[in-house]
Design an enzyme around this catalytic site. Structure first.
Site, mmCIF file in Angstrom:
data_model
loop_
_atom_site.group_PDB
_atom_site.id
_atom_site.type_symbol
_atom_site.label_atom_id
_atom_site.label_comp_id
_atom_site.label_asym_id
_atom_site.label_seq_id
_atom_site.Cartn_x
_atom_site.Cartn_y
_atom_site.Cartn_z
ATOM 1 C CD GLU A 201 -2.755 -1.258 -0.041
ATOM 2 O OE1 GLU A 201 -3.178 -0.219 -0.586
ATOM 3 O OE2 GLU A 201 -2.965 -2.404 -0.494
ATOM 4 C CD1 TRP B 121 -1.487 -0.465 -3.841
ATOM 5 C CD2 TRP B 121 -2.009 0.703 -5.688
ATOM 6 N NE1 TRP B 121 -2.098 -1.315 -4.740
ATOM 7 C CE2 TRP B 121 -2.427 -0.629 -5.872
ATOM 8 C CE3 TRP B 121 -2.225 1.616 -6.710
ATOM 9 C CZ2 TRP B 121 -3.054 -1.061 -7.040
ATOM 10 C CZ3 TRP B 121 -2.842 1.193 -7.885
ATOM 11 C CH2 TRP B 121 -3.258 -0.131 -8.044
ATOM 12 C CD1 TRP C 153 -18.148 12.800 -16.379
ATOM 13 C CD2 TRP C 153 -18.747 10.881 -15.398
ATOM 14 N NE1 TRP C 153 -17.069 11.935 -16.431
ATOM 15 C CE2 TRP C 153 -17.398 10.761 -15.841
ATOM 16 C CE3 TRP C 153 -19.327 9.780 -14.755
ATOM 17 C CZ2 TRP C 153 -16.648 9.591 -15.652
ATOM 18 C CZ3 TRP C 153 -18.565 8.633 -14.570
ATOM 19 C CH2 TRP C 153 -17.253 8.542 -15.019
ATOM 20 C CG ASN D 297 -8.473 1.769 0.476
ATOM 21 O OD1 ASN D 297 -8.338 2.739 -0.261
ATOM 22 N ND2 ASN D 297 -8.371 0.519 0.045
ATOM 23 C CD1 TRP E 295 -13.860 10.965 -13.548
ATOM 24 C CD2 TRP E 295 -12.289 11.942 -12.291
ATOM 25 N NE1 TRP E 295 -12.889 11.445 -14.393
ATOM 26 C CE2 TRP E 295 -11.905 12.045 -13.649
ATOM 27 C CE3 TRP E 295 -11.456 12.473 -11.340
ATOM 28 C CZ2 TRP E 295 -10.738 12.672 -14.068
ATOM 29 C CZ3 TRP E 295 -10.278 13.110 -11.737
ATOM 30 C CH2 TRP E 295 -9.937 13.209 -13.089
ATOM 31 C CD1 TRP F 264 -11.345 10.772 -5.413
ATOM 32 C CD2 TRP F 264 -13.305 10.290 -6.385
ATOM 33 N NE1 TRP F 264 -12.324 10.914 -4.469
ATOM 34 C CE2 TRP F 264 -13.547 10.641 -5.037
ATOM 35 C CE3 TRP F 264 -14.398 9.955 -7.182
ATOM 36 C CZ2 TRP F 264 -14.821 10.644 -4.480
ATOM 37 C CZ3 TRP F 264 -15.667 9.961 -6.629
ATOM 38 C CH2 TRP F 264 -15.869 10.296 -5.298
HETATM 39 C C1 FAD Z 1 -11.387 7.507 -3.917
HETATM 40 C C2 FAD Z 1 -10.139 7.401 -3.067
HETATM 41 C C3 FAD Z 1 -9.524 8.545 -2.588
HETATM 42 C C4 FAD Z 1 -8.360 8.455 -1.797
HETATM 43 N N1 FAD Z 1 -7.780 9.616 -1.350
HETATM 44 C C5 FAD Z 1 -6.641 9.540 -0.619
HETATM 45 C C6 FAD Z 1 -6.011 10.726 -0.156
HETATM 46 O O1 FAD Z 1 -6.432 11.858 -0.430
HETATM 47 N N2 FAD Z 1 -4.898 10.583 0.631
HETATM 48 C C7 FAD Z 1 -4.377 9.354 0.942
HETATM 49 O O2 FAD Z 1 -3.361 9.291 1.652
HETATM 50 N N3 FAD Z 1 -4.942 8.234 0.474
HETATM 51 C C8 FAD Z 1 -6.056 8.278 -0.276
HETATM 52 N N4 FAD Z 1 -6.647 7.118 -0.702
HETATM 53 C C9 FAD Z 1 -5.985 5.831 -0.416
HETATM 54 C C10 FAD Z 1 -6.416 5.136 0.886
HETATM 55 O O3 FAD Z 1 -7.798 5.083 0.973
HETATM 56 C C11 FAD Z 1 -5.858 5.798 2.142
HETATM 57 O O4 FAD Z 1 -4.484 6.029 2.005
HETATM 58 C C12 FAD Z 1 -6.065 4.899 3.379
HETATM 59 O O5 FAD Z 1 -7.413 4.618 3.550
HETATM 60 C C13 FAD Z 1 -5.503 5.581 4.602
HETATM 61 O O6 FAD Z 1 -5.707 4.807 5.751
HETATM 62 P P1 FAD Z 1 -4.510 4.070 6.477
HETATM 63 O O7 FAD Z 1 -3.407 5.025 6.714
HETATM 64 O O8 FAD Z 1 -5.076 3.361 7.635
HETATM 65 O O9 FAD Z 1 -4.064 3.063 5.344
HETATM 66 P P2 FAD Z 1 -3.251 1.690 5.390
HETATM 67 O O10 FAD Z 1 -4.125 0.659 4.799
HETATM 68 O O11 FAD Z 1 -2.701 1.424 6.724
HETATM 69 O O12 FAD Z 1 -2.080 1.933 4.347
HETATM 70 C C14 FAD Z 1 -0.814 2.503 4.716
HETATM 71 C C15 FAD Z 1 -0.512 3.697 3.856
HETATM 72 O O13 FAD Z 1 -0.414 3.318 2.492
HETATM 73 C C16 FAD Z 1 -0.936 4.346 1.658
HETATM 74 N N5 FAD Z 1 -2.095 3.821 0.925
HETATM 75 C C17 FAD Z 1 -2.972 2.880 1.340
HETATM 76 N N6 FAD Z 1 -3.869 2.604 0.370
HETATM 77 C C18 FAD Z 1 -3.549 3.408 -0.664
HETATM 78 C C19 FAD Z 1 -4.094 3.588 -1.964
HETATM 79 N N7 FAD Z 1 -5.149 2.884 -2.404
HETATM 80 N N8 FAD Z 1 -3.546 4.518 -2.768
HETATM 81 C C20 FAD Z 1 -2.469 5.238 -2.365
HETATM 82 N N9 FAD Z 1 -1.901 5.093 -1.152
HETATM 83 C C21 FAD Z 1 -2.427 4.197 -0.320
HETATM 84 C C22 FAD Z 1 -1.353 5.478 2.573
HETATM 85 O O14 FAD Z 1 -0.288 6.396 2.663
HETATM 86 C C23 FAD Z 1 -1.585 4.769 3.895
HETATM 87 O O15 FAD Z 1 -1.425 5.594 5.018
HETATM 88 C C24 FAD Z 1 -7.805 7.185 -1.502
HETATM 89 C C25 FAD Z 1 -8.435 6.043 -1.992
HETATM 90 C C26 FAD Z 1 -9.579 6.141 -2.759
HETATM 91 C C27 FAD Z 1 -10.226 4.882 -3.275
#
Ligand code: FAD
Length: 472
Positions: A275, A278, A306, A344, A362, A385
């Site tokens: 992640e 990602w 849209w 997420n 979006w 998005w």
């Molecule tokens: C529509 C949409 C919008 C999002 N907007 C953001 C945003 O503005 N900022 C943001 O940091 N993340 C965003 N994410 C990714 C993700 O949802 C969040 O990073 C995550 O939910 C944060 O919670 P966590 O720190 O507990 O994540 P964990 O699951 O613990 O993951 C650890 C770290 O990995 C990174 N990460 C995790 N999932 C993703 C992902 N899918 N894409 C990119 N990085 C990821 C984050 O930095 C996160 O803190 C978005 C996802 C979606 C589907």
């Protein structure tokens, strides 16, 4: 006496801070470092931030100021255009070098280009190292030297590259007296107020969150990360966004514990690290393709219409308010409103609902998330998005439209998440949360009936995409 400036941007920590460590080293033992933060002069007109994130920013700066004081320094606050303010600070202090960690997003890059011009014109040394990512820009490329557009091969190359170790905390830093500073910013400076319950800001709190995650949840991350009612993820996103912790510290901590875990736990730790990849995947994409912020990554879907949900002009407002009548969607939107964070899985569900059930652009959702999220990160948000809309790099194909009811059954089967965030549904039985009401009536007083029928809107989505694909 030699003086150097460290310009804080999104790196509010004194541990493993690449540019700050370089500034302190360049200044030498008897020399002075001027740590400065320049409050942007957008004066509240920016549509891409909101009170929750600004409040967190204020808290991070207050905490950073204390941390700098504890090692003998002083955080200088200025307000205005960053390049002009840095130029003034150079003139006032006689600083000869400017250090700052480079910003992975296109807005930061524009400022860096202007800063470079100013530094050259004044004969200043400018040092802008990588810090917000472990690997960025052109570090992880295909065998042909091109940019990866698909995640899995990108991540293989990413994991194969040597990893830098995190650096130590700065122990001592001295800031010249007499450099004027504005007070630390407050939310009211932007005419804002907030009732959002944000996480504790600051480097210490971020390190504590990492410690808690590494001590337990990381071992079952693979199994629990999608369960919205379970606290199974790290909650480190705002800390990475504001640089309260570095990705190197996270990587080192996760790798360290991974080695001691049983096989399932090791898989979980690697899933967690994927992640982090990602995040860097989306950052390198945005660096190479800044136009992503304006248009669909996949050219097939550029110019898509849209049209919205027919006959429901307030569909977007109902989505924002968590009043769609789809409990899982509404719980997520209310979690966002209450905490500035959304799970997420819930981000994917709400984003798909906006684009595939409400047929709304979006970009509307992207901007709303940026205003509401404490962790609002331009690259990840745009990537998430575009992924959900089916228009992005390595996106869900347009015909894979998630069904909010099946998502509830899989990822919130006991309705824990829904009941936490929708008080009207606290006493409703599980069965009523997992399927649409057969009579189409509200399931609880004060809570609306579903505003649409999912399968009908799914068909409409397939039709809209298919027609766009074959347009002349
Ligand atoms: C529509 C949409 C919008 C999002 N907007 C953001 C945003 O503005 N900022 C943001 O940091 N993340 C965003 N994410 C990714 C993700 O949802 C969040 O990073 C995550 O939910 C944060 O919670 P966590 O720190 O507990 O994540 P964990 O699951 O613990 O993951 C650890 C770290 O990995 C990174 N990460 C995790 N999932 C993703 C992902 N899918 N894409 C990119 N990085 C990821 C984050 O930095 C996160 O803190 C978005 C996802 C979606 C589907």
């Amino acid at each position: 006496m030699k003086r150097v400036i460290h310009w804080f941007r999104r790196d509010f920590r004194i541990t493993d801070n690449t540019a700050l460590a370089a500034a302190v080293a360049a200044a030498g033992p008897d020399c002075e470092v001027i740590p400065v933060y320049v409050v942007s002069d957008w004066k509240g007109s920016h549509e891409w931030t909101g009170p929750a994130r600004q409040e967190f920013l204020c808290g991070c700066l207050a905490s950073l100021a204390k941390n700098l004081e504890a090692i003998g320094g002083r955080l200088i606050i200025r307000r205005g255009d960053a390049v002009k303010e840095l130029e003034k600070l150079v003139a006032e202090t006689g600083a000869t070098e400017i250090f700052a960690n480079r910003d992975p997003d296109p807005f930061g890059r524009l400022v860096e280009d202007r800063l470079d011009i100013m530094a050259k014109a004044r004969g200043l040394e400018l040092f802008l190292p990588k810090d917000a990512c472990i690997h960025e820009r052109d570090e992880a490329l295909t065998g042909q030297g091109t940019v990866f557009r698909v995640f899995t091969p990108y991540s293989k190359v990413w994991f194969g590259l040597p990893k830098p170790s995190p650096g130590p905390a700065i122990k001592k830093l001295s800031t010249p007296s007499g450099v004027s500073s504005l007070p630390l910013p407050q939310l009211t400076d932007w005419g804002m107020s907030s009732s959002v319950s944000i996480p504790e800001p600051g480097e210490r709190a971020a390190r504590e969150r990492l410690k808690v995650f590494i001590a337990g949840p990381i071992a079952s991350y693979g199994e629990k990360r999608d369960l919205m009612g379970v606290n199974g993820t790290s909650h480190l996103s705002q800390d990475l966004r504001f640089g309260l912790i570095s990705p190197r510290q996270i990587y080192a901590a996760a790798k360290n514990v991974e080695e001691s875990l049983p096989p399932e736990g090791r898989k979980s730790a690697m899933k967690f690290l994927a992640e982090i990849v990602w995040r860097e995947f989306y950052m390198q994409l945005l660096w190479h393709y800044p136009e992503l912020l304006k248009q669909e990554f996949n050219p097939t879907w550029r110019g898509m219409e849209w049209p919205g949900l027919p006959g429901v002009p307030d569909a977007f407002e109902r989505w924002c308010a968590g009043m769609t009548g789809f409990p899982i969607v509404d719980a997520a939107m209310r979690q966002l409103a209450a905490t500035g964070w959304m799970h997420n899985r819930a981000r994917m569900i709400t984003a798909m609902f906006l684009t595939k059930d409400l047929h709304l652009d979006w970009r509307l959702g992207e901007a709303f998330f940026m205003r509401s999220l404490v962790d609002g990160e331009i690259a990840s948000n745009n990537g998430g998005w575009q992924w959900s809309a089916g228009t992005g790099a390595d996106a869900a194909p347009y015909f894979r439209v998630q069904n909010p009811w099946s998502q509830t059954k899989r990822f919130d089967p006991e309705g824990t998440y829904i009941r936490t965030w929708i008080p009207e549904l606290r006493n409703v039985s599980n069965g009523s949360l997992l399927d649409p009401p057969s009579d189409g009536c509200p399931i609880a007083p004060g809570y609306p009936a579903p505003m649409l029928e999912h399968s009908a809107e799914r068909d409409r989505t397939l039709d809209l995409f298919a027609r766009h694909k074959v347009r002349p």
